[in-house]
Design a protein around this motif. Structure first.
Motif, short mmCIF file in Angstrom:
data_model
loop_
_atom_site.label_atom_id
_atom_site.label_comp_id
_atom_site.label_asym_id
_atom_site.label_seq_id
_atom_site.Cartn_x
_atom_site.Cartn_y
_atom_site.Cartn_z
N SER A 39 7.55 36.72 -1.52
CA SER A 39 8.08 36.20 -0.94
C SER A 39 6.97 36.08 0.39
N ASP A 94 6.87 36.73 3.56
CA ASP A 94 7.06 37.87 4.51
C ASP A 94 6.53 39.30 3.68
N LEU A 105 10.18 40.71 -0.50
CA LEU A 105 10.62 40.58 -1.75
C LEU A 105 9.85 40.31 -2.69
N ALA A 108 10.00 38.20 -6.84
CA ALA A 108 10.77 37.75 -7.73
C ALA A 108 9.90 37.78 -8.92
N ILE A 123 15.31 39.49 -8.16
CA ILE A 123 14.63 39.52 -6.88
C ILE A 123 14.78 41.00 -6.61
N ASP A 151 13.58 44.42 -3.79
CA ASP A 151 13.43 44.59 -2.26
C ASP A 151 12.24 45.60 -2.44
N PHE A 185 8.33 30.95 -4.34
CA PHE A 185 8.77 30.81 -3.29
C PHE A 185 8.37 29.78 -2.44
N SER A 186 9.16 28.98 -1.72
CA SER A 186 8.67 27.91 -0.76
C SER A 186 7.92 28.63 0.30
N GLY A 206 10.02 30.79 2.49
CA GLY A 206 10.59 31.78 2.06
C GLY A 206 12.24 31.43 1.67
N LYS A 207 12.44 30.26 2.11
CA LYS A 207 13.94 30.06 2.22
C LYS A 207 14.46 29.69 0.56
N TYR A 208 13.44 29.26 -0.12
CA TYR A 208 13.82 28.85 -1.48
C TYR A 208 13.23 29.43 -2.49
N LEU A 209 13.60 29.55 -3.59
CA LEU A 209 12.89 30.19 -4.86
C LEU A 209 13.24 29.14 -5.86
#
Length: 79
Positions: free
Chosen positions: A21, A23, A26, A28, A38, A40, A62-63, A66-69
Motif C-alpha cells: 500500500s 503508506d 499493508l 497485498a 492482505i 498487516d 493499490f491505487s 491506497g483507497k482501492y485494490l
C-alpha cells in the motif's frame, strides 16, 4: 534495515504478485490459489482474504491514494 521482517506463508499455492500500500502498512498478494490476501506489515498477519476470482490471481495493485485494490486473474476479470 535489510533483514527479513516476516516470511508470509498464507497462500496454498504459488504467489504471482505482491504490492505494498502507498503508506507501506499493508501488503497485498495474489496467488494461484485464487485468493488475494492482505497482510498487516507490522504483525505479518492476514487482515483480509478476498475470494472474488474463480481462477488464479496474476496481479494486484493499490491505487495511488491506497483507497482501492485491483486484482487481475486468469478468469479474465479485474476486481
Amino acid at each position: 534495515s535489510k533483514e527479513v521482517k516476516h516470511t508470509l506463508r498464507h497462500h496454498t499455492d504459488s504467489v504471482w504478485s505482491v504490492a505494498f500500500s502507498p503508506d507501506g502498512r499493508l501488503l497485498a498478494s495474489g496467488s494461484l490459489d485464487g485468493t488475494v490476501k492482505i497482510c498487516d506489515m507490522a504483525t505479518g498477519e492476514v487482515t483480509r482474504t478476498l475470494r472474488h476470482h474463480t481462477a488464479e490471481v496474476h496481479s494486484v495493485a493499490f491505487s495511488p491514494d491506497g483507497k482501492y485494490l485491483a486484482s487481475g486473474g486468469k478468469d479474465e476479470t479485474v476486481k
